[in-house]
Write a protein that holds these residues in place. Sequence first.
Motif, PDB file in Angstrom:
ATOM      1  N   VAL B 142      10.124  15.207-115.118  1.00 51.35           N
ATOM      2  CA  VAL B 142      11.451  14.640-115.078  1.00 51.35           C
ATOM      3  C   VAL B 142      11.606  13.699-116.018  1.00 51.35           C
ATOM      4  CG1 VAL B 142      13.137  13.716-113.576  1.00 51.35           C
ATOM      5  CG2 VAL B 142      11.489  15.047-112.535  1.00 51.35           C
ATOM      6  N   GLN B 143      12.685  13.829-116.754  1.00 48.56           N
ATOM      7  CA  GLN B 143      12.844  13.027-117.908  1.00 48.56           C
ATOM      8  C   GLN B 143      14.293  12.292-117.867  1.00 48.56           C
ATOM      9  OE1 GLN B 143      12.160  14.882-121.342  1.00 48.56           O
ATOM     10  NE2 GLN B 143      10.064  15.709-120.762  1.00 48.56           N
ATOM     11  N   LEU B 144      14.547  11.145-118.061  1.00 53.55           N
ATOM     12  CA  LEU B 144      15.912  10.495-117.936  1.00 53.55           C
ATOM     13  C   LEU B 144      16.430  10.125-119.254  1.00 53.55           C
ATOM     14  CD1 LEU B 144      18.019   9.277-115.994  1.00 53.55           C
ATOM     15  CD2 LEU B 144      16.557   7.162-116.235  1.00 53.55           C
ATOM     16  N   ALA B 145      17.710  10.601-119.498  1.00 53.11           N
ATOM     17  CA  ALA B 145      18.813  10.585-120.531  1.00 53.11           C
ATOM     18  C   ALA B 145      19.893   9.729-120.034  1.00 53.11           C
ATOM     19  CB  ALA B 145      19.190  11.737-121.337  1.00 53.11           C
ATOM     20  N   VAL B 146      20.254   8.568-120.423  1.00 53.51           N
ATOM     21  CA  VAL B 146      21.462   7.928-120.265  1.00 53.51           C
ATOM     22  C   VAL B 146      21.993   7.493-121.464  1.00 53.51           C
ATOM     23  CG1 VAL B 146      20.551   6.971-118.023  1.00 53.51           C
ATOM     24  CG2 VAL B 146      20.289   5.603-120.234  1.00 53.51           C
ATOM     25  N   MET B 147      23.621   7.466-121.437  1.00 53.67           N
ATOM     26  CA  MET B 147      24.255   7.037-122.410  1.00 53.67           C
ATOM     27  C   MET B 147      24.134   5.571-122.738  1.00 53.67           C
ATOM     28  SD  MET B 147      26.146   7.301-124.906  1.00 53.67           S
ATOM     29  CE  MET B 147      26.171   9.177-124.916  1.00 53.67           C
ATOM     30  N   VAL B 148      24.184   4.738-121.764  1.00 50.63           N
ATOM     31  CA  VAL B 148      23.856   3.410-121.869  1.00 50.63           C
ATOM     32  C   VAL B 148      23.100   2.778-120.955  1.00 50.63           C
ATOM     33  CG1 VAL B 148      25.104   1.086-121.572  1.00 50.63           C
ATOM     34  CG2 VAL B 148      26.542   3.161-122.342  1.00 50.63           C
ATOM     35  N   ASP B 149      22.219   1.997-121.403  1.00 49.92           N
ATOM     36  CA  ASP B 149      21.290   0.962-120.631  1.00 49.92           C
ATOM     37  C   ASP B 149      21.447  -0.280-120.631  1.00 49.92           C
ATOM     38  OD1 ASP B 149      19.298   0.000-119.309  1.00 49.92           O
ATOM     39  OD2 ASP B 149      17.513   0.603-120.575  1.00 49.92           O
ATOM     40  N   ARG B 150      22.037  -0.564-119.669  1.00 45.42           N
ATOM     41  CA  ARG B 150      22.629  -1.998-119.637  1.00 45.42           C
ATOM     42  C   ARG B 150      21.760  -3.068-118.880  1.00 45.42           C
ATOM     43  NH1 ARG B 150      26.989  -3.221-114.843  1.00 45.42           N
ATOM     44  NH2 ARG B 150      26.354  -5.404-115.643  1.00 45.42           N
ATOM     45  N   LEU B 170      25.789  -9.695-115.332  1.00 44.17           N
ATOM     46  CA  LEU B 170      25.761  -8.936-113.942  1.00 44.17           C
ATOM     47  C   LEU B 170      27.260  -8.463-113.564  1.00 44.17           C
ATOM     48  CD1 LEU B 170      23.030 -10.459-111.820  1.00 44.17           C
ATOM     49  CD2 LEU B 170      23.423  -8.202-112.305  1.00 44.17           C
ATOM     50  N   ASP B 171      27.942  -9.675-113.923  1.00 45.77           N
ATOM     51  CA  ASP B 171      29.467  -9.201-113.407  1.00 45.77           C
ATOM     52  C   ASP B 171      30.263  -8.384-114.315  1.00 45.77           C
ATOM     53  OD1 ASP B 171      29.488 -10.970-115.287  1.00 45.77           O
ATOM     54  OD2 ASP B 171      30.914 -12.751-114.596  1.00 45.77           O
ATOM     55  N   GLU B 172      29.858  -7.980-115.563  1.00 47.60           N
ATOM     56  CA  GLU B 172      30.277  -7.180-116.297  1.00 47.60           C
ATOM     57  C   GLU B 172      30.059  -5.665-116.047  1.00 47.60           C
ATOM     58  OE1 GLU B 172      30.072  -9.610-120.437  1.00 47.60           O
ATOM     59  OE2 GLU B 172      28.455  -8.429-119.849  1.00 47.60           O
ATOM     60  N   THR B 173      31.049  -4.948-116.327  1.00 51.07           N
ATOM     61  CA  THR B 173      31.109  -3.514-116.036  1.00 51.07           C
ATOM     62  C   THR B 173      31.053  -2.540-117.266  1.00 51.07           C
ATOM     63  OG1 THR B 173      32.084  -3.997-113.784  1.00 51.07           O
ATOM     64  CG2 THR B 173      32.135  -1.787-114.266  1.00 51.07           C
ATOM     65  N   ILE B 174      30.485  -1.545-117.224  1.00 50.17           N
ATOM     66  CA  ILE B 174      30.325  -0.632-118.540  1.00 50.17           C
ATOM     67  C   ILE B 174      31.067   0.441-117.902  1.00 50.17           C
ATOM     68  CG2 ILE B 174      28.994   0.696-119.852  1.00 50.17           C
ATOM     69  CD1 ILE B 174      28.707  -2.039-120.405  1.00 50.17           C
ATOM     70  N   ARG B 175      31.883   1.066-118.844  1.00 45.53           N
ATOM     71  CA  ARG B 175      32.399   2.470-118.435  1.00 45.53           C
ATOM     72  C   ARG B 175      31.991   3.537-119.747  1.00 45.53           C
ATOM     73  NH1 ARG B 175      38.822   4.062-117.954  1.00 45.53           N
ATOM     74  NH2 ARG B 175      38.271   3.817-115.736  1.00 45.53           N
ATOM     75  N   ALA B 176      31.396   4.369-119.282  1.00 43.80           N
ATOM     76  CA  ALA B 176      30.996   5.605-120.469  1.00 43.80           C
ATOM     77  C   ALA B 176      31.578   6.784-120.154  1.00 43.80           C
ATOM     78  CB  ALA B 176      29.156   5.279-120.453  1.00 43.80           C
ATOM     79  N   GLY B 184      33.938  -4.159-119.850  1.00 44.80           N
ATOM     80  CA  GLY B 184      35.188  -4.682-119.043  1.00 44.80           C
ATOM     81  C   GLY B 184      34.964  -5.375-117.574  1.00 44.80           C
ATOM     82  N   THR B 185      35.681  -5.543-116.789  1.00 46.17           N
ATOM     83  CA  THR B 185      35.329  -6.105-115.491  1.00 46.17           C
ATOM     84  C   THR B 185      36.193  -5.209-114.175  1.00 46.17           C
ATOM     85  OG1 THR B 185      37.322  -7.506-115.594  1.00 46.17           O
ATOM     86  CG2 THR B 185      35.402  -8.573-116.129  1.00 46.17           C
ATOM     87  N   LYS B 186      35.741  -5.396-113.114  1.00 50.93           N
ATOM     88  CA  LYS B 186      36.364  -4.800-112.027  1.00 50.93           C
ATOM     89  C   LYS B 186      37.623  -5.588-111.361  1.00 50.93           C
ATOM     90  CE  LYS B 186      33.779  -0.900-110.644  1.00 50.93           C
ATOM     91  NZ  LYS B 186      32.835  -0.313-109.431  1.00 50.93           N
ATOM     92  N   GLY B 187      38.732  -5.050-111.176  1.00 52.82           N
ATOM     93  CA  GLY B 187      39.740  -5.846-110.470  1.00 52.82           C
ATOM     94  C   GLY B 187      40.808  -4.802-110.039  1.00 52.82           C
TER      95      GLY B 187
END
Lengths: 328, 189
Positions: B142-150, B170-176, B184-187
């Motif tokens: 099993v191999q893992l491919a991700v667009m963003v590693d945060r 930690l309080d930031e959010t990524i949308r990919a 961005g942030t969640k709100g």
Amino acid sequence: MIASLRGENLLTLEGVSDAALLEVLDTAESFVEVNRRSIKKVPALKGKVVASIFFEESTRTRLSFETAAKRLSADVLSLAVASSSVKKGESLRDTTATIDALGIDALVMRHQSSGAALQVSRYVPHVRVINAGDGLHQHPTQGLLDAFTIRQVLSERADTTGVESGLELFKGLRVLIVGDVRHSRVARSDIVAYSTLGCEVRVAAPGTLLPANIETWPVTVVSDFDEALEWADVVGLLRLQRERGSGSFVPSLEEFTQTFGLTFARAKRLRPTTIIMHPGPMNRGVEIDSKVADLASAVITRQVTNGVPVRMAVLYLALASVRDGGGS
Amino acid sequence: MSFKNERQTPPRDLAFLAKSQLLSADDVERALRRMAHEIVERNHALEDMTVIGMQTGGVGFATRMSELLSDITSTTTSLGLLDVSFYRDDLNVNPTPRTSMTAIDDDLTDRTVILVDDVLFTGRTIRAALNALSDWGRPRSVQLAVMVDRGHRELPIRPDYVGKNLPTALDETIRATLDGVWMGTKGVS
């Protein structure tokens, strides 16, 4: 109105919003896929204990609930009332307290008295109580699985998925409930579910088998059964509950079959698309002709099959956490 | 396999408030192409490969990835969807997520599985996915491919193919998505 069944007891479908019903149907859709796998088990309720107590006999509901709990990896405590201390006169409260003392998270119960599930839910407020049928009152999971089955059949015909169709297919759907409405908790749950989802519901039954307060229900009573059959998109038959004395409410079983039974001759007059449903166990030859039960438009075994994913959804949502939290 | 009719979960309750765009749609496409080539380089035979998109963020990437792999090697790569809601370890902590469709056709025994997700964060979703996959057999790898590693891993899990490493707070959010990557942030919108 209950907006969501997450973390809630499921005692009745009355007062449950269409959004909450939709959530159960959509969650059940995910579990249909689980039930098609070669390994039909997910760890969602690992470590949870689900007790099932049936004070009244049952085949499909009990098996269905226990299968559902096991496929969610919950442990199942199953009390066979016939061989338990209930026979020695133990009260409902004491029986509940005993089972609760073993440490349970959910309690699935059927009882011959209306309101028993509500009563038990007050004894054990920390346990999620799922009503599997109480007297003449409610059988909520049957109402849910019947609605699920209708949506499944209609969405297949429309070449879409149940989830994608949402509540659309229920809007204005014409459902005819036939037979022993008076003694039927299935009818009560079905009617509430269907009308909440936007269906138009009519009932056809001998006057003696209608409940006294039928005018307060969200249904129209029809006198001409044959005409109503042509009107209906769905015909929901009910079992003539002879163990509750239904036999004495009709002049004879033959006459009941003649006037309100779905005989083969009547079934031939239905539109081919009309869905025929029966919650089981069937009295073949009484409310439904044996040949009718085997027609392609009769979805009776599909109702049983759908019992498992729908009850998985009910258990999963009931035991779901409602606490707000962040994170992904 | 077509996923036109498969459900994807609607967005979560809190809206995503974008602050800055980090990658454009073109950047994402280039990163996916590079990752596809890396996958081919490492795995030679693609006949026994299944690309599995994690519901819901990984589905778009997985679909595109399997197209790219098919183009590069002129073979058809099989594609699946996986929803891990029933395998999560936080059912008691976090509100139960809305469930989406799982659709895996193959017996995964002896196949190479490329798990595709949008953002790798704590690693718990991948942990759940690894448990889930074992119900479809025993993959060869099993191999893992991700667009963003945060970053901010809570479990010993690492990606094999990364579109972009993006150190975050930690309080930031990524949308990919295939249209780009935003921080961005969640709100409440």
